[in-house]
Design a protein around this motif. Sequence first.
Motif, PDB file in Angstrom:
ATOM      1  N   ASN A 145      -3.066   7.171  23.776  1.00  0.00           N
ATOM      2  CA  ASN A 145      -3.290   6.816  22.377  1.00  0.00           C
ATOM      3  C   ASN A 145      -2.066   6.047  21.872  1.00  0.00           C
ATOM      4  O   ASN A 145      -0.996   6.624  21.691  1.00  0.00           O
ATOM      5  N   PRO A 146      -2.198   4.742  21.610  1.00  0.00           N
ATOM      6  CA  PRO A 146      -1.029   3.936  21.203  1.00  0.00           C
ATOM      7  C   PRO A 146      -0.528   4.270  19.797  1.00  0.00           C
ATOM      8  O   PRO A 146       0.563   3.832  19.414  1.00  0.00           O
ATOM      9  N   VAL A 147      -1.292   5.048  19.024  1.00  0.00           N
ATOM     10  CA  VAL A 147      -0.841   5.420  17.683  1.00  0.00           C
ATOM     11  C   VAL A 147       0.158   6.570  17.746  1.00  0.00           C
ATOM     12  O   VAL A 147       1.004   6.710  16.864  1.00  0.00           O
ATOM     13  N   LYS A 148       0.060   7.372  18.816  1.00  0.00           N
ATOM     14  CA  LYS A 148       0.978   8.497  18.969  1.00  0.00           C
ATOM     15  C   LYS A 148       2.404   7.966  19.104  1.00  0.00           C
ATOM     16  O   LYS A 148       2.681   7.051  19.868  1.00  0.00           O
ATOM     17  N   GLY A 149       3.297   8.558  18.343  1.00  0.00           N
ATOM     18  CA  GLY A 149       4.703   8.140  18.394  1.00  0.00           C
ATOM     19  C   GLY A 149       5.059   7.090  17.365  1.00  0.00           C
ATOM     20  O   GLY A 149       6.246   6.811  17.152  1.00  0.00           O
ATOM     21  N   VAL A 150       4.057   6.471  16.722  1.00  0.00           N
ATOM     22  CA  VAL A 150       4.330   5.496  15.663  1.00  0.00           C
ATOM     23  C   VAL A 150       4.716   6.263  14.399  1.00  0.00           C
ATOM     24  O   VAL A 150       3.952   7.113  13.920  1.00  0.00           O
ATOM     25  N   LYS A 151       5.889   5.983  13.866  1.00  0.00           N
ATOM     26  CA  LYS A 151       6.368   6.702  12.689  1.00  0.00           C
ATOM     27  C   LYS A 151       5.525   6.339  11.470  1.00  0.00           C
ATOM     28  O   LYS A 151       5.201   5.181  11.248  1.00  0.00           O
ATOM     29  N   ARG A 152       5.205   7.362  10.719  1.00  0.00           N
ATOM     30  CA  ARG A 152       4.381   7.172   9.525  1.00  0.00           C
ATOM     31  C   ARG A 152       5.224   7.405   8.279  1.00  0.00           C
ATOM     32  O   ARG A 152       6.206   8.132   8.321  1.00  0.00           O
ATOM     33  N   PRO A 153       4.835   6.793   7.169  1.00  0.00           N
ATOM     34  CA  PRO A 153       5.588   6.990   5.927  1.00  0.00           C
ATOM     35  C   PRO A 153       5.654   8.469   5.576  1.00  0.00           C
ATOM     36  O   PRO A 153       4.692   9.209   5.774  1.00  0.00           O
ATOM     37  N   LYS A 154       6.783   8.885   5.055  1.00  0.00           N
ATOM     38  CA  LYS A 154       6.946  10.275   4.670  1.00  0.00           C
ATOM     39  C   LYS A 154       6.176  10.548   3.382  1.00  0.00           C
ATOM     40  O   LYS A 154       5.942   9.659   2.570  1.00  0.00           O
ATOM     41  N   HIS A 155       5.823  11.825   3.218  1.00  0.00           N
ATOM     42  CA  HIS A 155       5.226  12.240   1.956  1.00  0.00           C
ATOM     43  C   HIS A 155       6.275  12.084   0.871  1.00  0.00           C
ATOM     44  O   HIS A 155       7.443  12.468   1.035  1.00  0.00           O
ATOM     45  N   ASP A 156       5.855  11.498  -0.249  1.00  0.00           N
ATOM     46  CA  ASP A 156       6.816  11.288  -1.327  1.00  0.00           C
ATOM     47  C   ASP A 156       7.315  12.594  -1.918  1.00  0.00           C
ATOM     48  O   ASP A 156       8.438  12.707  -2.345  1.00  0.00           O
ATOM     49  N   SER A 157       6.428  13.590  -1.962  1.00  0.00           N
ATOM     50  CA  SER A 157       6.815  14.899  -2.484  1.00  0.00           C
ATOM     51  C   SER A 157       5.731  15.885  -2.121  1.00  0.00           C
ATOM     52  O   SER A 157       4.709  15.542  -1.543  1.00  0.00           O
ATOM     53  N   THR A 158       5.955  17.152  -2.472  1.00  0.00           N
ATOM     54  CA  THR A 158       4.967  18.184  -2.199  1.00  0.00           C
ATOM     55  C   THR A 158       3.945  18.275  -3.323  1.00  0.00           C
ATOM     56  O   THR A 158       3.038  19.085  -3.272  1.00  0.00           O
ATOM     57  N   GLU A 159       4.093  17.446  -4.352  1.00  0.00           N
ATOM     58  CA  GLU A 159       3.161  17.477  -5.469  1.00  0.00           C
ATOM     59  C   GLU A 159       2.207  16.292  -5.387  1.00  0.00           C
ATOM     60  O   GLU A 159       2.553  15.219  -4.911  1.00  0.00           O
ATOM     61  N   GLY A 160       1.001  16.496  -5.858  1.00  0.00           N
ATOM     62  CA  GLY A 160      -0.002  15.447  -5.789  1.00  0.00           C
ATOM     63  C   GLY A 160       0.263  14.321  -6.765  1.00  0.00           C
ATOM     64  O   GLY A 160       0.932  14.498  -7.785  1.00  0.00           O
ATOM     65  N   ARG A 161      -0.284  13.168  -6.449  1.00  0.00           N
ATOM     66  CA  ARG A 161      -0.145  11.999  -7.317  1.00  0.00           C
ATOM     67  C   ARG A 161      -1.209  11.996  -8.415  1.00  0.00           C
ATOM     68  O   ARG A 161      -1.044  11.325  -9.428  1.00  0.00           O
ATOM     69  N   LEU A 164       0.853  -1.183   0.000  1.00  0.00           N
ATOM     70  CA  LEU A 164       0.000   0.000   0.000  1.00  0.00           C
ATOM     71  C   LEU A 164       0.892   1.237   0.000  1.00  0.00           C
ATOM     72  O   LEU A 164       1.970   1.239   0.623  1.00  0.00           O
ATOM     73  N   ASN A 165       0.462   2.298  -0.680  1.00  0.00           N
ATOM     74  CA  ASN A 165       1.317   3.479  -0.752  1.00  0.00           C
ATOM     75  C   ASN A 165       1.303   4.249   0.560  1.00  0.00           C
ATOM     76  O   ASN A 165       0.462   4.032   1.441  1.00  0.00           O
ATOM     77  N   GLY A 166       2.248   5.166   0.686  1.00  0.00           N
ATOM     78  CA  GLY A 166       2.419   5.909   1.928  1.00  0.00           C
ATOM     79  C   GLY A 166       1.193   6.701   2.323  1.00  0.00           C
ATOM     80  O   GLY A 166       0.857   6.801   3.509  1.00  0.00           O
ATOM     81  N   THR A 167       0.502   7.280   1.344  1.00  0.00           N
ATOM     82  CA  THR A 167      -0.692   8.071   1.635  1.00  0.00           C
ATOM     83  C   THR A 167      -1.777   7.215   2.267  1.00  0.00           C
ATOM     84  O   THR A 167      -2.407   7.611   3.260  1.00  0.00           O
ATOM     85  N   THR A 168      -1.991   6.019   1.721  1.00  0.00           N
ATOM     86  CA  THR A 168      -3.008   5.122   2.269  1.00  0.00           C
ATOM     87  C   THR A 168      -2.663   4.707   3.694  1.00  0.00           C
ATOM     88  O   THR A 168      -3.529   4.675   4.576  1.00  0.00           O
ATOM     89  N   ILE A 169      -1.399   4.397   3.937  1.00  0.00           N
ATOM     90  CA  ILE A 169      -0.975   3.978   5.280  1.00  0.00           C
ATOM     91  C   ILE A 169      -1.163   5.118   6.279  1.00  0.00           C
ATOM     92  O   ILE A 169      -1.651   4.914   7.400  1.00  0.00           O
ATOM     93  N   ARG A 170      -0.792   6.327   5.878  1.00  0.00           N
ATOM     94  CA  ARG A 170      -0.971   7.480   6.773  1.00  0.00           C
ATOM     95  C   ARG A 170      -2.452   7.697   7.087  1.00  0.00           C
ATOM     96  O   ARG A 170      -2.826   7.969   8.240  1.00  0.00           O
ATOM     97  N   HIS A 171      -3.308   7.565   6.082  1.00  0.00           N
ATOM     98  CA  HIS A 171      -4.739   7.755   6.304  1.00  0.00           C
ATOM     99  C   HIS A 171      -5.296   6.708   7.273  1.00  0.00           C
ATOM    100  O   HIS A 171      -6.130   7.028   8.132  1.00  0.00           O
ATOM    101  N   ARG A 172      -4.845   5.469   7.127  1.00  0.00           N
ATOM    102  CA  ARG A 172      -5.361   4.409   8.011  1.00  0.00           C
ATOM    103  C   ARG A 172      -4.882   4.606   9.452  1.00  0.00           C
ATOM    104  O   ARG A 172      -5.636   4.391  10.401  1.00  0.00           O
ATOM    105  N   LEU A 173      -3.650   5.027   9.598  1.00  0.00           N
ATOM    106  CA  LEU A 173      -3.147   5.313  10.943  1.00  0.00           C
ATOM    107  C   LEU A 173      -3.886   6.507  11.547  1.00  0.00           C
ATOM    108  O   LEU A 173      -4.164   6.532  12.755  1.00  0.00           O
ATOM    109  N   SER A 174      -4.213   7.485  10.724  1.00  0.00           N
ATOM    110  CA  SER A 174      -4.950   8.651  11.209  1.00  0.00           C
ATOM    111  C   SER A 174      -6.344   8.253  11.692  1.00  0.00           C
ATOM    112  O   SER A 174      -6.834   8.776  12.697  1.00  0.00           O
ATOM    113  N   ALA A 175      -6.980   7.338  10.968  1.00  0.00           N
ATOM    114  CA  ALA A 175      -8.300   6.874  11.375  1.00  0.00           C
ATOM    115  C   ALA A 175      -8.233   6.182  12.732  1.00  0.00           C
ATOM    116  O   ALA A 175      -9.055   6.436  13.622  1.00  0.00           O
TER     117      ALA A 175
END
Length: 318
Positions: free
Chosen positions: A111-127, A83-94
């Motif tokens: 909150n056990p999600v706090k402190g869990v590292k999330r995938p970095k944004h690939d770039s500042t431009e949209g996919r 799964l791409n980084g954006t999807t993983i970040r969204h699921r962790l946010s939920a």
Amino acid sequence: MTDLQTLSSPNRLLTAEAFLRLSEVPPEVEWFANLTNKATRRAYENAIRDFMHFTGIQQADEFRVVTRAHVIAWRDDLGNRMLNGTTIRHRLSALSSLFDYLCEKNAVTHNPVKGVKRPKHDSTEGRTPALGDHQARKLLDAPDGDSLRTLRDKAILATLLYHALRREELCKLTVKDFKNERRGVPHLKVSGKGGKTRYVPLHPAAGGLIHDYLELAGHGSDETGALFRPVSNNMKSHGEKGITPDGVYKLVRAYSGKLGFEIGAHSLRATAATNALDHQADIAKVQEWLGHANIATTRIYDHRKTRPEDSPTFKVNY
């Protein structure tokens, strides 16, 4: 998760039994029931179901024994599923949103999600890919003929490309929303994310196509009914039902695929935003036009900084 509406009748006051049952609803279920935006609710439900499937959680109160180790293991599993980084970040946010609510209700201590590292944004431009001007013109001309379906599809494509609407926003448009005027200028009344309403000036090209569609479809006087409808619905008694977001997605895919550049409906929003910025539209105005809460989201569509002709290289003059 159980819908709270099933616990009470909409036609009468709560019974004593229903009152007690509502007071015993777990905060996990209460959090989910409080999500009013359909798109957010669907995305969060998918995320939480995925986490429950991964951890084996079956009852709401089992969330209270989740640790950071569980969340990290889930995050890594999402990555292993490619799964791409954006999807993983969204699921962790939920999941984080759920635990923030549980903390607020004192159901958990942290909150056990706090402190869990999330995938970095690939770039500042949209996919999401944006079309070039020549591709956009070809897409606008793609529906060929003067049938009801063709006129509707022309109007839908024009509405998306000239007003940068989300497909859900387009599907919510009523006939009355098309008939607004502000300072003598026709506007679309758009129901956006979070229940926010914005008024978007109606582009003359799109307005003409919508008029043509309504004239042939015959529901122009049905002001509370849907503006864009499945073609078959115009011939039935329940014709007020609108086209679905999935229907819009398939429509855009079909026409763009025939032209050799198959895209989704969101690409038309990206195309409109990019085109407006390329033609010197003020970015703050574009933010308001798109219904973005944060201007950083709007900047994703701003590709002017990547244009070679705007490089300082060509400003050097010896």
